[in-house]
Design a protein around this motif. Structure first.
Motif, PDB file in Angstrom:
ATOM      1  N   SER A 153      11.454  10.660  -8.708  1.00 31.38           N
ATOM      2  CA  SER A 153      10.105  11.217  -8.589  1.00 31.38           C
ATOM      3  C   SER A 153       9.089  10.307  -9.264  1.00 31.38           C
ATOM      4  N   TYR A 154       7.891  10.248  -8.659  1.00 32.58           N
ATOM      5  CA  TYR A 154       6.755   9.544  -9.257  1.00 32.58           C
ATOM      6  C   TYR A 154       5.567  10.500  -9.330  1.00 32.58           C
ATOM      7  N   PHE A 155       4.884  10.459 -10.461  1.00 34.41           N
ATOM      8  CA  PHE A 155       3.610  11.165 -10.577  1.00 34.41           C
ATOM      9  C   PHE A 155       2.695  10.327 -11.458  1.00 34.41           C
ATOM     10  N   LEU A 156       1.609   9.851 -10.861  1.00 33.62           N
ATOM     11  CA  LEU A 156       0.656   8.980 -11.555  1.00 33.62           C
ATOM     12  C   LEU A 156       1.375   7.798 -12.212  1.00 33.62           C
ATOM     13  N   PHE A 157       2.272   7.182 -11.423  1.00 36.84           N
ATOM     14  CA  PHE A 157       2.986   5.963 -11.802  1.00 36.84           C
ATOM     15  C   PHE A 157       4.073   6.181 -12.859  1.00 36.84           C
ATOM     16  N   ILE A 158       4.316   7.421 -13.234  1.00 41.66           N
ATOM     17  CA  ILE A 158       5.402   7.716 -14.163  1.00 41.66           C
ATOM     18  C   ILE A 158       6.629   8.127 -13.355  1.00 41.66           C
TER      19      ILE A 158
ATOM     20  N   TRP B 162       0.829  -1.206   0.000  1.00 47.23           N
ATOM     21  CA  TRP B 162       0.000   0.000   0.000  1.00 47.23           C
ATOM     22  C   TRP B 162       0.862   1.255   0.000  1.00 47.23           C
ATOM     23  N   THR B 163       1.922   1.243   0.803  1.00 41.90           N
ATOM     24  CA  THR B 163       2.834   2.384   0.851  1.00 41.90           C
ATOM     25  C   THR B 163       3.499   2.595  -0.507  1.00 41.90           C
TER      26      THR B 163
ATOM     27  N   ARG C  27       3.921   5.776  -5.607  1.00 41.78           N
ATOM     28  CA  ARG C  27       3.944   5.855  -7.063  1.00 41.78           C
ATOM     29  C   ARG C  27       2.873   6.782  -7.624  1.00 41.78           C
ATOM     30  N   LEU C  28       1.947   7.180  -6.787  1.00 43.22           N
ATOM     31  CA  LEU C  28       0.970   8.173  -7.212  1.00 43.22           C
ATOM     32  C   LEU C  28       1.611   9.561  -7.271  1.00 43.22           C
ATOM     33  N   ASN C  29       2.352   9.889  -6.208  1.00 42.99           N
ATOM     34  CA  ASN C  29       2.995  11.209  -6.164  1.00 42.99           C
ATOM     35  C   ASN C  29       4.025  11.228  -5.045  1.00 42.99           C
TER      36      ASN C  29
END
Length: 224
Positions: free
Chosen positions: A192-197, A25-26, A31-33
């Motif tokens: 960095s992660y933003f919306l799994f990118i 979950w973490t 990976r969302l942000n």
């Protein structure tokens, strides 16, 4: 779809079976942000350095399968097990209290396939120390600096000239442990992660970051 992603998906059932749903979950939220800024640390093994003192004297040896029971609190997704050389620190009673993987340039392909650009490709005279962990009951005793020192010395015996490792900038205890073990920051890595990118950036160590580091470890002047 990358082989790295396939590997992570394949690990999901085992992680759930092992009771690591919280870890999953973490990782999902990260990976969302998220943004992780880490120092890359390096030790020149050709420069003599005195072994740090510790309240719990240890020796090191290669990891054995039966040691795993001592590291159930070590949170990771299992990808570190792709690498074949792991050392443990053991007490005089032969109880494992710390471990770390020692990765050399012969494992560059595995390093790339496992983590992409998260770690630099190693030169022939470099080793990477990764996933260092202390068993909770042995924390606060100065184990990690002495342990990393011994493992770095072992890599020197194997022909390495430099040992490198990474630690989050915000983790002051990690920075102090690496400093005591003779490591000095030489680079900054941002993941960095933003919306799994995911994006990964390496930068030279700025004066501002070095000043922050020196202040965090209570050093008034840079280490010579």
């Amino acid at each position: 779809m990358s082989s790295n992603l396939f590997s992570r998906i394949a690990l999901l059932p085992q992680l759930i079976k092992d009771g690591k749903a919280k870890y999953l979950w973490t990782a999902f939220l990260n990976r969302l942000n998220s943004k992780e800024i880490a120092f890359g640390f390096k030790r020149d093994l050709s420069v003599p350095y005195k072994k740090p003192r510790t309240l719990k004297p240890i020796t090191i040896r290669e990891f054995k399968k039966e040691d795993e029971v001592f590291f159930v609190d070590n949170p990771n997704n299992g990808l570190i097990n792709n690498f074949h050389t792991c050392y443990v620190g053991i007490t005089k009673d032969e109880i494992p209290c710390a471990r770390v993987w020692l990765i050399d340039s012969s494992q560059n392909k595995t390093l790339k396939n496992t983590w992409g650009e998260r770690f630099p490709q190693l030169k022939a005279d470099e080793v990477l120390l990764e996933n260092v962990f202390t068993v909770p009951k042995y924390r606060g005793m100065g184990v990690i600096p002495a342990f990393l020192y011994d493992v770095a010395e072992k890599s020197r015996e194997l022909g390495a000239k430099y040992a490198i490792t990474f630690g989050e900038v915000k983790n002051i205890n990690t920075s102090r442990s690496y400093d005591y073990a003779g490591f000095t920051p030489y680079i900054v890595r941002t993941v960095s992660y933003f919306l799994f990118i995911k994006s990964i950036k390496y930068e030279e160590l700025s004066e501002e970051k070095m000043a922050f580091y020196n202040k965090s470890i209570n050093r008034k002047t840079p280490k010579k």
